[in-house]
Design a protein around this motif. Structure first.
Motif, PDB file in Angstrom:
ATOM      1  N   ALA A 284      31.314  -2.194  73.724  1.00  0.00           N
ATOM      2  CA  ALA A 284      30.532  -3.279  73.118  1.00  0.00           C
ATOM      3  C   ALA A 284      29.682  -3.984  74.177  1.00  0.00           C
ATOM      4  CB  ALA A 284      31.467  -4.271  72.428  1.00  0.00           C
ATOM      5  N   TRP A 285      30.203  -4.137  75.373  1.00  0.00           N
ATOM      6  CA  TRP A 285      29.487  -4.786  76.470  1.00  0.00           C
ATOM      7  C   TRP A 285      28.179  -4.033  76.751  1.00  0.00           C
ATOM      8  CZ3 TRP A 285      30.203  -9.359  78.688  1.00  0.00           C
ATOM      9  CH2 TRP A 285      29.626  -9.633  79.929  1.00  0.00           C
ATOM     10  N   THR A 286      28.270  -2.716  76.757  1.00  0.00           N
ATOM     11  CA  THR A 286      27.088  -1.886  77.002  1.00  0.00           C
ATOM     12  C   THR A 286      26.193  -1.829  75.759  1.00  0.00           C
ATOM     13  OG1 THR A 286      28.364  -0.543  78.551  1.00  0.00           O
ATOM     14  CG2 THR A 286      26.322   0.404  77.725  1.00  0.00           C
ATOM     15  N   LEU A 287      26.794  -1.596  74.611  1.00  0.00           N
ATOM     16  CA  LEU A 287      26.049  -1.429  73.364  1.00  0.00           C
ATOM     17  C   LEU A 287      25.242  -2.679  73.004  1.00  0.00           C
ATOM     18  CD1 LEU A 287      25.603   0.529  70.964  1.00  0.00           C
ATOM     19  CD2 LEU A 287      27.522  -0.604  69.852  1.00  0.00           C
ATOM     20  N   TYR A 288      25.838  -3.855  73.181  1.00  0.00           N
ATOM     21  CA  TYR A 288      25.178  -5.105  72.803  1.00  0.00           C
ATOM     22  C   TYR A 288      24.469  -5.770  73.987  1.00  0.00           C
ATOM     23  CZ  TYR A 288      27.571  -4.752  68.347  1.00  0.00           C
ATOM     24  OH  TYR A 288      28.011  -4.319  67.123  1.00  0.00           O
ATOM     25  N   GLY A 289      24.311  -5.052  75.080  1.00  0.00           N
ATOM     26  CA  GLY A 289      23.559  -5.579  76.219  1.00  0.00           C
ATOM     27  C   GLY A 289      24.118  -6.873  76.778  1.00  0.00           C
ATOM     28  N   GLN A 290      25.423  -6.981  76.832  1.00  0.00           N
ATOM     29  CA  GLN A 290      26.140  -8.140  77.371  1.00  0.00           C
ATOM     30  C   GLN A 290      25.887  -9.424  76.570  1.00  0.00           C
ATOM     31  OE1 GLN A 290      25.400  -8.476  81.591  1.00  0.00           O
ATOM     32  NE2 GLN A 290      25.685  -6.284  81.902  1.00  0.00           N
ATOM     33  N   ASN A 291      25.467  -9.293  75.325  1.00  0.00           N
ATOM     34  CA  ASN A 291      25.243 -10.443  74.458  1.00  0.00           C
ATOM     35  C   ASN A 291      26.593 -10.896  73.903  1.00  0.00           C
ATOM     36  OD1 ASN A 291      24.766 -12.119  72.185  1.00  0.00           O
ATOM     37  ND2 ASN A 291      22.710 -11.253  71.958  1.00  0.00           N
ATOM     38  N   ILE A 292      27.092 -11.988  74.441  1.00  0.00           N
ATOM     39  CA  ILE A 292      28.439 -12.483  74.111  1.00  0.00           C
ATOM     40  C   ILE A 292      28.578 -12.776  72.619  1.00  0.00           C
ATOM     41  CG2 ILE A 292      30.165 -14.279  74.596  1.00  0.00           C
ATOM     42  CD1 ILE A 292      29.601 -12.488  76.992  1.00  0.00           C
ATOM     43  N   ASP A 293      27.576 -13.411  72.021  1.00  0.00           N
ATOM     44  CA  ASP A 293      27.675 -13.768  70.602  1.00  0.00           C
ATOM     45  C   ASP A 293      27.780 -12.529  69.720  1.00  0.00           C
ATOM     46  OD1 ASP A 293      27.613 -16.520  71.074  1.00  0.00           O
ATOM     47  OD2 ASP A 293      25.414 -16.541  71.116  1.00  0.00           O
ATOM     48  N   GLU A 294      27.010 -11.510  70.025  1.00  0.00           N
ATOM     49  CA  GLU A 294      27.071 -10.267  69.243  1.00  0.00           C
ATOM     50  C   GLU A 294      28.419  -9.567  69.430  1.00  0.00           C
ATOM     51  OE1 GLU A 294      24.930  -9.082  66.949  1.00  0.00           O
ATOM     52  OE2 GLU A 294      23.850 -10.967  67.241  1.00  0.00           O
ATOM     53  N   ILE A 295      28.905  -9.578  70.653  1.00  0.00           N
ATOM     54  CA  ILE A 295      30.207  -8.939  70.913  1.00  0.00           C
ATOM     55  C   ILE A 295      31.311  -9.698  70.193  1.00  0.00           C
ATOM     56  CG2 ILE A 295      31.860  -8.241  72.678  1.00  0.00           C
ATOM     57  CD1 ILE A 295      29.456  -8.005  74.619  1.00  0.00           C
ATOM     58  N   LYS A 296      31.233 -11.030  70.182  1.00  0.00           N
ATOM     59  CA  LYS A 296      32.246 -11.829  69.467  1.00  0.00           C
ATOM     60  C   LYS A 296      32.268 -11.469  67.983  1.00  0.00           C
ATOM     61  CE  LYS A 296      31.202 -16.008  71.218  1.00  0.00           C
ATOM     62  NZ  LYS A 296      31.238 -17.465  71.446  1.00  0.00           N
ATOM     63  N   LYS A 297      31.087 -11.259  67.393  1.00  0.00           N
ATOM     64  CA  LYS A 297      31.027 -10.855  65.985  1.00  0.00           C
ATOM     65  C   LYS A 297      31.688  -9.491  65.798  1.00  0.00           C
ATOM     66  CE  LYS A 297      26.690 -13.224  65.056  1.00  0.00           C
ATOM     67  NZ  LYS A 297      25.247 -13.013  64.829  1.00  0.00           N
ATOM     68  N   ALA A 298      31.413  -8.583  66.723  1.00  0.00           N
ATOM     69  CA  ALA A 298      31.976  -7.230  66.623  1.00  0.00           C
ATOM     70  C   ALA A 298      33.483  -7.240  66.849  1.00  0.00           C
ATOM     71  CB  ALA A 298      31.302  -6.310  67.643  1.00  0.00           C
ATOM     72  N   VAL A 299      33.965  -8.127  67.719  1.00  0.00           N
ATOM     73  CA  VAL A 299      35.396  -8.215  68.030  1.00  0.00           C
ATOM     74  C   VAL A 299      36.170  -8.684  66.807  1.00  0.00           C
ATOM     75  CG1 VAL A 299      37.072  -9.578  69.360  1.00  0.00           C
ATOM     76  CG2 VAL A 299      35.132  -8.501  70.510  1.00  0.00           C
ATOM     77  N   GLY A 300      35.593  -9.607  66.049  1.00  0.00           N
ATOM     78  CA  GLY A 300      36.257 -10.107  64.845  1.00  0.00           C
ATOM     79  C   GLY A 300      36.958 -11.430  65.080  1.00  0.00           C
ATOM     80  N   ASP A 301      37.628 -11.904  64.033  1.00  0.00           N
ATOM     81  CA  ASP A 301      38.245 -13.228  64.065  1.00  0.00           C
ATOM     82  C   ASP A 301      39.721 -13.218  64.419  1.00  0.00           C
ATOM     83  OD1 ASP A 301      35.897 -14.518  63.452  1.00  0.00           O
ATOM     84  OD2 ASP A 301      36.202 -14.369  61.284  1.00  0.00           O
ATOM     85  N   SER A 302      40.269 -12.076  64.696  1.00  0.00           N
ATOM     86  CA  SER A 302      41.682 -12.002  65.038  1.00  0.00           C
ATOM     87  C   SER A 302      41.943 -12.797  66.325  1.00  0.00           C
ATOM     88  CB  SER A 302      42.088 -10.533  65.229  1.00  0.00           C
ATOM     89  OG  SER A 302      43.075 -10.390  66.202  1.00  0.00           O
ATOM     90  N   PRO A 303      42.922 -13.709  66.307  1.00  0.00           N
ATOM     91  CA  PRO A 303      43.222 -14.462  67.525  1.00  0.00           C
ATOM     92  C   PRO A 303      43.568 -13.561  68.710  1.00  0.00           C
ATOM     93  CG  PRO A 303      44.351 -15.440  65.656  1.00  0.00           C
ATOM     94  CD  PRO A 303      43.745 -14.156  65.177  1.00  0.00           C
ATOM     95  N   ALA A 304      44.292 -12.488  68.466  1.00  0.00           N
ATOM     96  CA  ALA A 304      44.661 -11.584  69.555  1.00  0.00           C
ATOM     97  C   ALA A 304      43.424 -10.947  70.172  1.00  0.00           C
ATOM     98  CB  ALA A 304      45.613 -10.503  69.053  1.00  0.00           C
ATOM     99  N   ALA A 305      42.494 -10.504  69.342  1.00  0.00           N
ATOM    100  CA  ALA A 305      41.273  -9.872  69.851  1.00  0.00           C
ATOM    101  C   ALA A 305      40.419 -10.883  70.613  1.00  0.00           C
ATOM    102  CB  ALA A 305      40.479  -9.260  68.705  1.00  0.00           C
ATOM    103  N   ARG A 306      40.294 -12.087  70.092  1.00  0.00           N
ATOM    104  CA  ARG A 306      39.485 -13.101  70.776  1.00  0.00           C
ATOM    105  C   ARG A 306      40.124 -13.511  72.096  1.00  0.00           C
ATOM    106  NH1 ARG A 306      38.022 -17.794  66.827  1.00  0.00           N
ATOM    107  NH2 ARG A 306      40.268 -17.863  66.830  1.00  0.00           N
ATOM    108  N   ALA A 307      41.444 -13.644  72.114  1.00  0.00           N
ATOM    109  CA  ALA A 307      42.131 -14.004  73.367  1.00  0.00           C
ATOM    110  C   ALA A 307      41.982 -12.903  74.404  1.00  0.00           C
ATOM    111  CB  ALA A 307      43.607 -14.291  73.086  1.00  0.00           C
ATOM    112  N   GLU A 308      42.119 -11.661  73.984  1.00  0.00           N
ATOM    113  CA  GLU A 308      41.955 -10.551  74.917  1.00  0.00           C
ATOM    114  C   GLU A 308      40.508 -10.430  75.389  1.00  0.00           C
ATOM    115  OE1 GLU A 308      43.712  -6.826  73.691  1.00  0.00           O
ATOM    116  OE2 GLU A 308      45.417  -7.898  72.823  1.00  0.00           O
ATOM    117  N   PHE A 309      39.560 -10.750  74.501  1.00  0.00           N
ATOM    118  CA  PHE A 309      38.156 -10.726  74.912  1.00  0.00           C
ATOM    119  C   PHE A 309      37.885 -11.834  75.926  1.00  0.00           C
ATOM    120  CE2 PHE A 309      33.513 -11.520  73.907  1.00  0.00           C
ATOM    121  CZ  PHE A 309      33.069 -10.468  74.682  1.00  0.00           C
TER     122      PHE A 309
END
Length: 173
Positions: free
Chosen positions: A11-36
């Motif tokens: 995702a870092w490469t695909l979205y060109g390091q755009n944090i907001d786009e990666i956050k959308k792709a990561v999803g709303d799971s607390p575990a995923a957001r914490a790991e991100f």
């Protein structure tokens, strides 16, 4: 969850390091957001990581303790002590007595935690040349004190007692 770091890299490469786009792709799971957030720390994006961590609800931060401990370790390595103190109190409710600009347990009335349990608490290492113990028989105020018995025949480089205290730069205390 085991593949999340690899997915974050993609995702870092695909979205060109755009944090907001990666956050959308990561999803709303607390575990995923914490790991991100931990992943962002590894990418030296400290403020983004802290913002993402802060977006978790308090109970989610406590539940994601492993990710929080990773954040804490990285913040300490970078000497971002105030942020580290915030993360510590997020993941460890017992650390709420830890406050910026204050010694913890200054009178040694409370038991000292195991070394490393709270980096902002007393860190005490006893050795044969400087034996350190809590003394309930001798005290100035309260019921206990710290006793140090020096048994060194020569000069001793004494660095056995320390406490990390968060302070403001250029302030007087």
């Amino acid at each position: 969850s085991a593949l999340r770091p690899q997915l974050f890299n993609v995702a870092w490469t695909l979205y060109g390091q755009n944090i907001d786009e990666i956050k959308k792709a990561v999803g709303d799971s607390p575990a995923a957001r914490a790991e991100f957030a931990a992943y962002l720390m590894g990418r030296q994006r400290v403020d983004d990581a802290l913002g993402l961590w802060a977006s978790l609800r308090p109970e989610e931060r406590r539940a994601e303790r492993a990710a929080g401990e990773g954040l804490l370790k990285s913040l300490l390595e970078q000497k971002r002590y105030r942020a580290a103190l915030t993360v510590l109190t997020d993941i460890n409710p017992e650390a709420n007595s830890t406050k910026a600009e204050q010694f913890i347990n200054g009178g040694f009335e409370d038991n000292i935690e195991a070394a490393g349990a709270n980096v902002f608490n007393w860190q005490i290492k006893s050795d044969p040349q400087a034996q350190i113990a809590i003394d309930g028989g001798t005290h100035r105020s309260g019921a206990r004190s710290l006793r140090i018995l020096f048994k060194a025949a020569t000069t001793l480089s004494f660095q056995n007692i320390a406490q990390l205290v968060v302070v403001e730069p250029a302030a007087e205390y």
